[in-house]
Design a protein around this motif. Structure first.
Motif, PDB file in Angstrom:
ATOM      1  N   ALA A  54      -2.453  17.635 -12.663  1.00 35.20           N
ATOM      2  CA  ALA A  54      -2.334  16.298 -12.072  1.00 35.20           C
ATOM      3  C   ALA A  54      -1.085  15.558 -12.548  1.00 35.20           C
ATOM      4  N   SER A  55      -0.128  16.267 -13.019  1.00 38.73           N
ATOM      5  CA  SER A  55       1.243  15.883 -13.408  1.00 38.73           C
ATOM      6  C   SER A  55       1.499  16.158 -14.881  1.00 38.73           C
ATOM      7  N   GLN A  56       1.850  15.137 -15.677  1.00 42.57           N
ATOM      8  CA  GLN A  56       2.350  15.394 -17.036  1.00 42.57           C
ATOM      9  C   GLN A  56       1.373  16.148 -17.952  1.00 42.57           C
ATOM     10  N   VAL A  57       1.908  17.122 -18.655  1.00 39.52           N
ATOM     11  CA  VAL A  57       1.178  17.809 -19.724  1.00 39.52           C
ATOM     12  C   VAL A  57       1.723  17.323 -21.078  1.00 39.52           C
ATOM     13  N   ALA A  58       3.040  17.389 -21.198  1.00 40.27           N
ATOM     14  CA  ALA A  58       3.706  16.989 -22.435  1.00 40.27           C
ATOM     15  C   ALA A  58       4.931  16.167 -22.055  1.00 40.27           C
ATOM     16  N   THR A  59       5.297  15.231 -22.905  1.00 38.28           N
ATOM     17  CA  THR A  59       6.453  14.393 -22.630  1.00 38.28           C
ATOM     18  C   THR A  59       7.196  14.119 -23.935  1.00 38.28           C
ATOM     19  N   LEU A  60       8.505  14.187 -23.847  1.00 38.97           N
ATOM     20  CA  LEU A  60       9.351  13.950 -25.023  1.00 38.97           C
ATOM     21  C   LEU A  60       9.742  12.478 -25.063  1.00 38.97           C
ATOM     22  N   ALA A  61       9.515  11.837 -26.194  1.00 36.64           N
ATOM     23  CA  ALA A  61       9.901  10.430 -26.315  1.00 36.64           C
ATOM     24  C   ALA A  61      11.414  10.309 -26.168  1.00 36.64           C
ATOM     25  N   PRO A  62      11.870   9.263 -25.449  1.00 35.06           N
ATOM     26  CA  PRO A  62      13.308   9.081 -25.269  1.00 35.06           C
ATOM     27  C   PRO A  62      14.080   9.129 -26.588  1.00 35.06           C
ATOM     28  N   ALA A  63      13.490   8.604 -27.656  1.00 36.39           N
ATOM     29  CA  ALA A  63      14.186   8.578 -28.952  1.00 36.39           C
ATOM     30  C   ALA A  63      14.480   9.988 -29.459  1.00 36.39           C
ATOM     31  N   ASP A  64      13.701  10.973 -28.977  1.00 37.15           N
ATOM     32  CA  ASP A  64      13.887  12.349 -29.434  1.00 37.15           C
ATOM     33  C   ASP A  64      14.755  13.170 -28.485  1.00 37.15           C
ATOM     34  N   ALA A  65      15.283  12.533 -27.436  1.00 36.03           N
ATOM     35  CA  ALA A  65      15.937  13.282 -26.346  1.00 36.03           C
ATOM     36  C   ALA A  65      17.011  14.240 -26.869  1.00 36.03           C
ATOM     37  N   LEU A  66      17.831  13.778 -27.798  1.00 41.94           N
ATOM     38  CA  LEU A  66      18.914  14.644 -28.276  1.00 41.94           C
ATOM     39  C   LEU A  66      18.503  15.436 -29.511  1.00 41.94           C
ATOM     40  N   ARG A  67      17.683  14.811 -30.381  1.00 42.73           N
ATOM     41  CA  ARG A  67      17.226  15.502 -31.591  1.00 42.73           C
ATOM     42  C   ARG A  67      16.421  16.754 -31.232  1.00 42.73           C
ATOM     43  N   LYS A  68      15.671  16.654 -30.141  1.00 41.91           N
ATOM     44  CA  LYS A  68      14.817  17.776 -29.731  1.00 41.91           C
ATOM     45  C   LYS A  68      15.273  18.285 -28.365  1.00 41.91           C
ATOM     46  N   LEU A  69      16.565  18.429 -28.224  1.00 43.59           N
ATOM     47  CA  LEU A  69      17.129  18.818 -26.927  1.00 43.59           C
ATOM     48  C   LEU A  69      16.468  20.085 -26.383  1.00 43.59           C
ATOM     49  N   GLY A  70      16.085  20.002 -25.130  1.00 44.42           N
ATOM     50  CA  GLY A  70      15.460  21.169 -24.499  1.00 44.42           C
ATOM     51  C   GLY A  70      13.955  21.193 -24.669  1.00 44.42           C
ATOM     52  N   SER A  71      13.419  20.296 -25.498  1.00 45.45           N
ATOM     53  CA  SER A  71      11.976  20.284 -25.699  1.00 45.45           C
ATOM     54  C   SER A  71      11.302  19.410 -24.649  1.00 45.45           C
ATOM     55  N   ALA A  72      10.044  19.750 -24.372  1.00 50.16           N
ATOM     56  CA  ALA A  72       9.239  18.913 -23.470  1.00 50.16           C
ATOM     57  C   ALA A  72       8.334  17.994 -24.273  1.00 50.16           C
ATOM     58  N   GLY A  73       8.548  17.919 -25.586  1.00 48.47           N
ATOM     59  CA  GLY A  73       7.793  16.972 -26.410  1.00 48.47           C
ATOM     60  C   GLY A  73       6.432  17.491 -26.827  1.00 48.47           C
TER      61      GLY A  73
END
Lengths: 486, 486
Positions: free
Chosen positions: A300-319
């Protein structure tokens, strides 16, 4: 479990609040609620019974929203059809779900005429063409309406490894839990307005309408993604949240030379596969908060989401998985395994596909077929989409489906399709074909053949004739080797 | 249905984020999560088995929060005890719920010594005295922890019409749904911090801790309401939400001569009975957003809440029911009837009270005993609290309970108790007493007698000797006539 009809309750609580803003017009919650009631009434009069499937072939429009919210009110199961599908693909899906009725908007009138199904134009469902400003339905009657969380609400086709689409059922509860899980992750501000430019026939677009009704939040709806219109909406409609795929976000940045992206935009929810680093860096340079997300129709859409603050620190991750979604990778931390998810957002199964359902759902865990790993902090990285899925501009393309189309041509003996990286679309499908003995297929003829049965975005960008395809001893196509031939 | 342990998930998602701010110290989510694990371990070692009741007699403290969140981890049912109860009242409740263990903080050590129950000091449960800053538990182990939504979580005593308290069971699911319903109503901002000054042994205080863990939101915790400390917290801790009762809000305004109440305070959730108009007007004059709310132990807190924007327009109303709570009044619109509520926040029943449960819960509807009406827009007005309930400074007092205490005195033949309006407390209890033939009870002796068995706030503010009490033909006390004798 039954809950009160959320749209009815929102209409009772704040009838005048904008529910939908589209093409310069505003539908209040009272107005949208009334339209949903009119549609439900009309569908019942057209013979729609509880449990009936009702297919919908339409562009994004306020009418689409009214039909979606009418769904639990007449007990139907809505089947949103991908408008980009070929006539042959549409016919296949309609034969599979056997809808009582197909609702279409005028853009598809000609196409629908040749489909073997009873149909009705969206314009004839009793909705006013403009928002109505009457006083709302009395709250007493509204509060009587109930939604059964266990009842199937939506049936959305998703292509499978065999090339045959499967209809994933989503219950009303799946949508409710998805909406509240998203809220627990992104929060909900008084000023929130979510811009929907993704097609409503995908769960990524449709779920925005569900959130709007459940949260009591205005949704700004566009017929399609058009960068200039999006930029304008972000500024003039004070949009705070928007769901996009990478190719759209890139085009948006390209169009935003003047740097008008407003500070009120508090999150870009970015789905449809991992975004390239330069794009994320460009967003960071503009202070544009981007939340990479991993999701699918079946959840029904999102499973995992990466917080914007982690966008570059966790590049490529879906959170990390959204609360209350559970996620596990069938491998030790750091190692790649199949991604499995469990929780109240997960589909109860595929329509009339007991075997596919039993294969996908075991002990409540959905085996996604996607491969990934969890890092030591519990962040998910997707390594390979299920079944060599190709994601092109946010649309899913299953190689097997394209291969099946090619194999249907008399001159083709074998076909292998893989995704090729593409600067604009992320990936595009390309095909390798082995000719049948004595035949010499022409590439143009093969493309023409594909066009007759496949949606445009699935047509191979390139077809290469080869003598043989790389296969395992058991004869299984080795797509990883195919990719090296690109 | 099982969901992942919310505190564990929050600790995995943002281990360093403040979870609890108390007395100048900050507990991160990782730290609170660890303390909850330590408490659960310790309680299991003390022999606590799944399903066991564990009573808690303690002031507001971070340890209280750790114990609350340890509850599902060792499968116990937490019984938060009202610290203002007399020894006799406490003994009654303990005999009723038969806890495996009573946890107490040092302030109540002497009192607990005389209670016939195995006890352990909160200080001896393995928690560190200060927040720990270790790295969080690995997310893999955390994500394995589950909470069964159907499992009893908390047992909170609420006095009844007969004067005998009943233990209302609240499941983990009741708390979850209450927290998400509150969020759907008030929203959830990145900057939110909820100030808890209400006692944690009441659902109004306890539910703030549940919201904190479910939302991943910092809770600022005070041992008790102290206006200067609250004003300071609002400014220095940047509190955005606070739950108060009217008497506290009034004292806060009285103390805020300098007008320091900050703009960051986005909502005062005001429970414990309707607020007087001058108070609401004073708040409006200061742009202080107040949300009047109606709730009860049996619904895990809020049932209906009035939006701050409606505070004066709908003066005296408790607003509309929270989504997904259903509410009906057993009377036509505008007329007074019993208020009934249904939804996933409603208690499954009273502990070991099948008859009381059957009487209160019919077809899933909780018959609150409160009387009220709905206006034409669906806004709820409470006309009379159940069973002539007296609400004094946010504490519930059942007349029958005070009457029973008076009747236990040998010189008293009949007793009738009603609430008298009070500028500070909203209401205070006053008693009318008929002497036993041949006796002449002294008021001071009666008060002394009450003090031995009742919490201080329940002691009648005034006792009047009368010749007879107004009664119906059937002998039932006519409290409305009693009130006219005030």
């Amino acid at each position: 479990m039954h809950l009160p009809d959320w749209l009815a309750r929102r209409a009772a609580l704040h009838p005048e609040r904008p529910a939908l803003i589209c093409a310069g017009q505003t539908w209040s919650f009272a107005s949208l609620h009334r339209d949903a009631d009119l549609v439900a009434l009309c569908l019942r009069e057209l013979g729609v019974q509880p449990g009936d499937r009702v297919a919908l072939l339409a562009r994004n429009s306020p009418g689409y929203a009214a039909i979606l919210h009418a769904t639990p009110r007449c007990g139907m199961v809505l089947v949103p059809l991908n408008t980009r599908l070929s006539e042959q693909e549409l016919a296949w899906q309609l034969a599979d779900c056997r809808p009582r009725l197909l609702i279409y908007d005028e853009a598809y009138a000609a196409q629908v005429a040749s489909l073997p199904v009873r149909s009705v134009a969206l314009e004839n469902l009793g909705m006013a063409r403009s928002p109505t400003f009457d006083s709302p339905t009395s709250p007493t009657s509204s509060s009587d309406q109930q939604i059964d969380l266990a009842a199937p609400h939506t049936l959305i086709y998703t292509s499978g490894t065999t090339g045959q689409p499967k209809g994933a059922l989503l219950t009303a509860g799946n949508h409710w839990w998805s909406a509240t899980a998203s809220m627990l992750n992104l929060g909900l501000n008084e000023a929130d307005r979510w811009l929907a430019v993704l097609p409503l026939f995908h769960v990524g677009g449709l779920s925005i309408l569900m959130r709007g009704a459940i949260y009591g939040m205005p949704v700004v709806l566009h017929e399609r993604f058009e960068p200039t219109a999006v930029l304008q909406a972000l500024v003039e409609e004070r949009v705070t949240l928007v769901s996009l795929v990478a190719v759209m976000l890139q085009r948006l940045l390209d169009h935003d030379q003047a740097g008008v992206l407003p500070a009120s935009l508090r999150c870009v929810l970015l789905g449809g596969g991992p975004a390239p680093r330069p794009l994320l860096e460009a967003c960071a340079a503009r202070d544009l908060p981007v939340a990479q997300t991993y999701g699918m129709t079946e959840t029904a859409s999102q499973v995992a989401t990466l917080a914007p603050a982690d966008a570059l620190r966790k590049l490529g991750s879906a959170g990390q998985p959204l609360l209350p979604m559970e996620l596990r990778v069938e491998a030790p931390t750091g190692e790649v395994g199949e991604i499995c998810v469990r929780g109240p957002m997960v589909t109860p199964g595929y329509y009339n596909r007991p075997e596919a359902t039993a294969k996908a759902l075991r002990d409540g865990w959905l085996h996604t077929g996607d491969l990934g790993y969890l890092d030591e902090e519990g962040y998910l990285y997707i390594v390979d989409r299920r079944s060599d899925l190709i994601i092109s501009g946010g649309e899913n393309i299953y190689p097997a489906e394209v291969e099946a189309a090619l194999l249907a041509h008399p001159a083709v003996a074998e076909a292998g399709v893989v995704g090729m990286p593409d600067a604009t679309w992320g990936e595009v499908p390309v095909a390798f074909v082995v000719a049948r003995e004595g035949s010499t297929p022409e590439v143009n003829a093969l493309l023409e053949h594909c066009r007759a049965s496949l949606a445009g975005y699935k047509i191979p960008r390139r077809i290469t004739l080869v003598n043989e395809l790389p296969r395992t001893a058991a004869g299984k196509l080795r797509r990883n080797l195919l990719r090296t031939m690109l």
